[in-house]
Design an enzyme around this catalytic site. Structure first.
Site, PDB file in Angstrom:
ATOM      1  CB  THR A   1      39.336  41.796  57.128  1.00 40.69           C
ATOM      2  OG1 THR A   1      40.635  41.290  56.860  1.00 40.69           O
ATOM      3  CG2 THR A   1      39.417  43.284  57.401  1.00 40.69           C
ATOM      4  CB  ALA A   2      34.048  40.472  57.161  1.00 36.91           C
TER       5      ALA A   2
ATOM      6  CE  LYS B   1      42.592  50.879  54.856  1.00 30.65           C
ATOM      7  NZ  LYS B   1      43.578  50.192  53.966  1.00 30.65           N
TER       8      LYS B   1
ATOM      9  CD  GLU C   1      31.640  41.154  47.147  1.00 31.43           C
ATOM     10  OE1 GLU C   1      31.961  39.954  47.275  1.00 31.43           O
ATOM     11  OE2 GLU C   1      32.247  41.953  46.434  1.00 31.43           O
TER      12      GLU C   1
ATOM     13  CB  CYS D   1      34.946  38.285  45.340  1.00 29.83           C
ATOM     14  SG  CYS D   1      33.948  39.454  44.405  1.00 29.83           S
TER      15      CYS D   1
ATOM     16  N   GLY E   1      36.322  42.545  51.172  1.00 34.68           N
ATOM     17  CA  GLY E   1      37.625  41.967  51.504  1.00 34.68           C
ATOM     18  C   GLY E   1      37.446  40.551  51.999  1.00 34.68           C
ATOM     19  CB  SER E   2      39.714  38.266  53.588  1.00 33.92           C
ATOM     20  OG  SER E   2      40.357  39.187  54.420  1.00 33.92           O
TER      21      SER E   2
ATOM     22  CD  GLU F   1      38.407  34.186  47.909  1.00 31.97           C
ATOM     23  OE1 GLU F   1      38.567  34.681  49.042  1.00 31.97           O
ATOM     24  OE2 GLU F   1      37.687  34.691  47.038  1.00 31.97           O
TER      25      GLU F   1
HETATM   26  P1  ADP Z   1      42.963  41.028  51.438  1.00 34.83           P
HETATM   27  O1  ADP Z   1      43.500  39.984  52.379  1.00 34.83           O
HETATM   28  O2  ADP Z   1      42.268  40.459  50.281  1.00 34.83           O
HETATM   29  O3  ADP Z   1      43.914  42.147  51.127  1.00 34.83           O
HETATM   30  P2  ADP Z   1      41.653  42.369  53.551  1.00 34.83           P
HETATM   31  O4  ADP Z   1      40.326  41.975  54.039  1.00 34.83           O
HETATM   32  O5  ADP Z   1      42.804  42.132  54.457  1.00 34.83           O
HETATM   33  O6  ADP Z   1      41.768  41.673  52.174  1.00 34.83           O
HETATM   34  O7  ADP Z   1      41.707  43.915  53.157  1.00 34.83           O
HETATM   35  C1  ADP Z   1      40.709  44.611  52.494  1.00 34.83           C
HETATM   36  C2  ADP Z   1      40.721  46.033  53.024  1.00 34.83           C
HETATM   37  O8  ADP Z   1      40.492  46.010  54.429  1.00 34.83           O
HETATM   38  C3  ADP Z   1      42.022  46.802  52.839  1.00 34.83           C
HETATM   39  O9  ADP Z   1      41.718  48.159  52.569  1.00 34.83           O
HETATM   40  C4  ADP Z   1      42.683  46.655  54.197  1.00 34.83           C
HETATM   41  O10 ADP Z   1      43.615  47.674  54.488  1.00 34.83           O
HETATM   42  C5  ADP Z   1      41.497  46.748  55.115  1.00 34.83           C
HETATM   43  N1  ADP Z   1      41.676  46.125  56.438  1.00 34.83           N
HETATM   44  C6  ADP Z   1      42.467  45.081  56.769  1.00 34.83           C
HETATM   45  N2  ADP Z   1      42.329  44.760  58.064  1.00 34.83           N
HETATM   46  C7  ADP Z   1      41.423  45.625  58.596  1.00 34.83           C
HETATM   47  C8  ADP Z   1      40.822  45.789  59.888  1.00 34.83           C
HETATM   48  N3  ADP Z   1      41.141  44.995  60.895  1.00 34.83           N
HETATM   49  N4  ADP Z   1      39.907  46.771  60.048  1.00 34.83           N
HETATM   50  C9  ADP Z   1      39.557  47.562  59.017  1.00 34.83           C
HETATM   51  N5  ADP Z   1      40.080  47.459  57.777  1.00 34.83           N
HETATM   52  C10 ADP Z   1      41.001  46.498  57.552  1.00 34.83           C
END
Ligand code: ADP
Length: 492
Positions: free
Chosen positions: A243-244, A186, A261, A295, A239-240, A393
């Site tokens: 979200t992790a 994804k 990461e 990052c 990602g952030s 950040e």
């Molecule tokens: P950023 O804020 O830097 O865009 P995110 O952590 O939001 O970073 O996004 C990184 C990835 O995670 C993207 O592919 C995004 O679509 C996906 N993503 C965002 N929210 C979720 C979630 N709740 N569950 C799974 N994947 C997600």
């Protein structure tokens, strides 16, 4: 600014079981060119039904054994061919990354673009690692022979960000696929164009259909069902931290393995005895490259007090080399930020910095660039190490510069962070370099250099910067299932 290439981009589809398909719902979302703010094309907007189809294809191929139990030499050949094809399509991949996230095409490299070369290297590296990897045998006196087996584990969800779409995606998919797993990828909703090329490349290279699948879409709509899917054994995510946490919570319900990461607020520590002719341009590159959307960006620059003023003068000069411009021009080093959301976020932090400290240079939209999400390289000074601009950040071209007195002071300031991804140390003294690097609470440290990587090293961070490491054997551990079998050597 020219949009001539954008008109040639077809609507983007999912890639499931070796075929490009629309969403079951028929829904799409817009992909915006960050340099022009114009719509480049639309992409399929995936949901749980599309994720179901992709996971089913991945599972069916995994169970067939066509890839998961194939000879390691076959997997190596396919991945090497894919790496060659990636390099052969370098110009196209770079052009697509320019359209999706504004990365400059860069000078004529007379060969693959460095980012593309690194993506190909990711595939070649793990293709070789999996072929050479062995298991352990233990022969305990003459009564027991026991050995381990590390096998492909199943279907993985790979969730990637937009800041280095091709490089970060191949960094995950290379070990995942090399060790025989199937994947549902994804990519970020902001950057799916370059990933499409990979789907074609894997097919052409002879990877069985269904090994690598892509579902496009938004995090909540496509990412969540992937994380929650019962047939997905693990999730690797970049990602952030927020979200992790959401992924960790959902993955816990089915006890999935996860690898995270995440972000950083990495300290770049410059001692008075450093070679400033190298440290200063490197500090500018460390925060302004990719418009600070990295990052591992060295976003907190710590400078020993005795050279503080000299550093500020040199840093401002070095920053002038990072003038934003049209990423389609060969001389441009940085383009726009990726999106309107990112632009507003970075500008919000710059406004906060005006209250918390002083803007040494930058702080606005570059002259002559009225459209697009462009921000000037910016430096913040006269700020407390505990201020939000020195702690959070930004993910933009914003350096916070802080003075320190001695090594212990630098270590204390550097470690006063909820993050712990990278650390950079510039000094002429081996003793100082070892002393500081042992005490920094970060996963990775670069001494008198920046960004050089050996892919066997564990990539990842401490604290809010991540959980788990990928690279070399650690990727093998994450992407395989390890078992043992025991045989009595004397009758029982
Ligand atoms: P950023 O804020 O830097 O865009 P995110 O952590 O939001 O970073 O996004 C990184 C990835 O995670 C993207 O592919 C995004 O679509 C996906 N993503 C965002 N929210 C979720 C979630 N709740 N569950 C799974 N994947 C997600």
């Amino acid at each position: 600014m020219s949009t001539k290439n954008a008109s040639q981009i077809a609507p983007q589809k999912h890639f499931i079981g070796g075929k490009f398909v629309d969403s079951t719902s028929g829904d799409t979302f817009d992909l915006i060119n960050p340099s022009t703010e114009a719509v480049t094309t639309v992409a399929a907007r995936g949901n749980a039904a599309d994720v179901d189809a992709a996971v089913a294809a991945a599972k069916s191929t995994f169970e067939s054994g066509d890839w998961s139990r194939a000879k390691p030499s076959f997997r190596r050949e396919v991945l090497f061919k894919a790496a060659d094809l990636i390099e052969a399509r370098s110009d196209e991949i770079v052009r697509l990354q320019t359209l999706e996230m504004g990365a400059p095409i860069g000078p004529d490299f007379k060969g693959p673009h460095p980012v593309v070369e690194r993506s190909a290297r990711n595939l070649r590296f793990f293709a070789q690692e999996q072929e050479h990897a062995g298991d352990h045998a233990f022969n305990r006196d003459d009564s027991l022979l026991t050995y381990t087996m590390s096998d492909a584990a199943g279907v993985f969800g790979l969730i990637t960000p937009w800041n280095a779409p091709m490089m970060l995606s191949t960094w995950k998919m290379a070990p995942c696929l090399a060790y025989g797993n199937s994947a549902v990828h994804k990519p970020s909703e902001l950057s799916s164009l370059s990933i499409h090329v990979l789907c074609e490349i894997f097919e052409e290279a002879g990877m069985p259909s269904g090994v690598y699948n892509v579902v496009l879409g938004l995090g909540k709509e496509a990412g969540v069902p992937l994380v929650e899917h019962k047939d997905v054994i693990g999730v690797s995510f970049t990602g952030s931290p927020g979200t992790a946490r959401d992924i960790a919570t959902r993955a816990a319900a089915s006890l999935k393995r996860t690898s995270f990461e995440l972000g950083g607020k990495s300290a770049n520590i410059i001692f008075a005895d450093a070679d400033l002719s190298k440290a200063i341009p490197s500090a500018a590159m460390g925060i302004f490259m990719n418009v600070g959307q990295a990052c591992i960006a060295g976003s907190r620059i710590l400078v020993q007090s005795s050279i503080y003023d000299q550093f500020l003068e040199g840093f401002q000069k070095a920053a002038a080399a990072w003038k934003p411009g049209n990423p389609e021009e060969r001389t441009t080093r940085i383009g726009p930020l990726v999106s309107k959301g990112q632009y507003d976020r970075v500008m919000g932090y710059i406004n906060l910095a005006r209250e918390e400290g002083r803007i040494l240079f930058g702080g606005g939209r570059p002259e002559g660039l009225d459209k697009g999400f462009f921000v000037e390289p910016t430096a913040i000074v006269d700020v407390e190490p505990s201020a939000r601009i020195a702690q959070e950040e930004v993910f933009g071209p914003v350096a916070t510069i802080l003075p320190f007195d001695d090594a212990d002071d630098a270590i204390a300031i550097a470690n006063n962070s909820s993050y712990g991804l990278a650390g950079y140390i510039w000094t002429g003294s081996q003793d100082t370099a070892h002393y500081v690097s042992h005490r920094l609470e970060t996963g990775m440290m670069w001494i008198n250099s920046g960004f050089d990587r050996d892919l066997r090293q564990p990539f990842g961070g401490m604290k809010n910067s991540g959980l788990g490491r990928e690279g070399g054997n650690l990727s093998r551990e994450f992407y395989t299932t390890t078992r043992f079998a025991s045989f009595p050597l004397t009758p029982r």
